[in-house]
Every structure is written in C-alpha cells, then in structure tokens.
Design a protein around this motif. Structure first.
Motif, PDB file in Angstrom:
ATOM      1  N   THR A   1      60.008  19.680 -11.306  1.00  0.00           N
ATOM      2  CA  THR A   1      60.416  20.348 -12.532  1.00  0.00           C
ATOM      3  C   THR A   1      59.569  21.588 -12.758  1.00  0.00           C
ATOM      4  N   GLY A   2      60.154  22.757 -12.580  1.00  0.00           N
ATOM      5  CA  GLY A   2      59.427  24.010 -12.717  1.00  0.00           C
ATOM      6  C   GLY A   2      58.800  24.210 -14.079  1.00  0.00           C
ATOM      7  N   ILE A   3      59.514  23.858 -15.131  1.00  0.00           N
ATOM      8  CA  ILE A   3      59.007  24.058 -16.491  1.00  0.00           C
ATOM      9  C   ILE A   3      57.732  23.262 -16.719  1.00  0.00           C
ATOM     10  N   TYR A   4      57.632  22.110 -16.105  1.00  0.00           N
ATOM     11  CA  TYR A   4      56.465  21.235 -16.258  1.00  0.00           C
ATOM     12  C   TYR A   4      55.196  21.978 -15.830  1.00  0.00           C
ATOM     13  N   SER A   5      55.238  22.575 -14.652  1.00  0.00           N
ATOM     14  CA  SER A   5      54.076  23.290 -14.121  1.00  0.00           C
ATOM     15  C   SER A   5      53.839  24.601 -14.860  1.00  0.00           C
TER      16      SER A   5
ATOM     17  N   LEU B   1      50.882  13.321 -23.260  1.00  0.00           N
ATOM     18  CA  LEU B   1      50.897  14.520 -22.443  1.00  0.00           C
ATOM     19  C   LEU B   1      50.110  15.585 -23.189  1.00  0.00           C
ATOM     20  N   THR B   2      49.451  16.471 -22.470  1.00  0.00           N
ATOM     21  CA  THR B   2      48.772  17.603 -23.082  1.00  0.00           C
ATOM     22  C   THR B   2      49.286  18.895 -22.456  1.00  0.00           C
ATOM     23  N   PHE B   3      49.117  19.985 -23.196  1.00  0.00           N
ATOM     24  CA  PHE B   3      49.395  21.305 -22.638  1.00  0.00           C
ATOM     25  C   PHE B   3      48.602  22.347 -23.420  1.00  0.00           C
ATOM     26  N   PRO B   4      48.248  23.455 -22.745  1.00  0.00           N
ATOM     27  CA  PRO B   4      47.453  24.490 -23.397  1.00  0.00           C
ATOM     28  C   PRO B   4      48.341  25.492 -24.137  1.00  0.00           C
TER      29      PRO B   4
ATOM     30  N   VAL C   1      59.673  24.766 -26.465  1.00  0.00           N
ATOM     31  CA  VAL C   1      58.587  24.198 -25.669  1.00  0.00           C
ATOM     32  C   VAL C   1      58.170  22.855 -26.264  1.00  0.00           C
ATOM     33  N   ILE C   2      58.091  22.800 -27.588  1.00  0.00           N
ATOM     34  CA  ILE C   2      57.747  21.542 -28.255  1.00  0.00           C
ATOM     35  C   ILE C   2      58.814  20.491 -27.948  1.00  0.00           C
TER      36      ILE C   2
END
Length: 161
Positions: free
Chosen positions: A38-42, A60-63, A81-82
């Motif tokens: 999944t491209g969006i994941y990375s 899950l975390t993201f910056p 994105v959320i």
C-alpha cells in the motif's frame, strides 16, 4: 504476498498467532506487508505500534508531514489522511480477531472534533462487537498531547467461505 500468507494460515488471526509462536513481531511483519502493498501507508509514514492478537485492538502512529497536511489556515492533518489512518487501524483491529481470510470496510463514520496539529499522532482501533459476517469497530485519532482530534465508528464485512 501478505494475502498468500493469510490464505495459507487459514485466516488473519491464525497468521498473527503463527508469527507470534515463531517469536516474530506481529507489528513489524504487518508494517512490512502494508508498506510493500500500500503506497499511501509508506508515503504518510504510518507505523503499526500494537496489535492485540485475539483482543480486537490495534494502534498506529504517523508523523506530521507536508504529505499529510491540509493547508486551510494553520497547518493541520487533512481529513482524508485521518480517515485513511482510522480505516487502516480499525481494519487491523478486526484482522486481530478475524478467523477468515478476507474482510472489507462496509461503512466508516468519522466525527472531526478538533484539528490535529501536534504530531506524532496515535490512532486506536477497538472491536466492540464481532458477529459471523460483520464487526463493529470504534476508533480515535489523537495528537501528541493525547487530545482527541477525531472519533470513528465503522462496520467491516467478514467474507466467509
């Protein structure tokens, strides 16, 4: 590849249990699989930090990043994105209890409570009911101060053979 592993193990939960029994980190294996498929994941820097196998819980975390930004006024995380983070995390919570090999989001409702501006962000998914063919999940997206930015309620369809 991930789908092949799921089918070979006989289901999501079974695959996660197999990984655990072999001393593997479920979180690291999921991160590798999702990043590959999944491209969006990375691109958004999503990272699974917890999967409670059999417990119906995932985190899950993201910056904060330019890719995640919605730029109306002050920088904040874009609602899409959320939604993607909540869909991923809640879906993973379902996988942790799903003994089938396929599932799909049927519905995901999100209430945006306040803008997410202070990263890193933490997203939580919790299964609140699982039946034969559906699972109901709640989720939250929180900022680095543990303030809730969004709450979700969703339904996942579990495909049975």
């Amino acid at each position: 590849m991930f789908d092949d592993e799921v089918r070979s193990a006989g289901g999501f939960r079974q695959l996660f249990e197999l990984w655990k029994s072999r001393g593997m980190s479920v979180e690291e294996r999921v991160n590798a699989a999702f990043s590959e498929e999944t491209g969006i994941y990375s691109e958004l820097g999503f990272r699974v930090t917890r999967v409670d196998v059999g417990g119906g819980y995932a985190e899950l975390t993201f910056p904060f990043s330019h890719m995640a930004s919605g730029r109306r006024g002050r920088p904040h995380v874009h609602g899409g994105v959320i939604m993607a983070a909540l869909d991923t995390t809640c879906g993973l919570a379902v996988m942790s209890v799903n003994t089938s090999t396929e599932q799909s989001t049927l519905e995901l409702k999100v209430n945006f409570v306040r803008p997410l501006v202070r990263g890193p962000f933490r997203v939580i998914g919790r299964v609140i009911h699982i039946g034969r063919n559906t699972a109901v999940v709640e989720g939250e997206a929180r900022d680095s101060g543990d303030e809730v930015g969004a709450r979700a309620l969703g339904t996942w369809f579990i495909f049975r053979a």
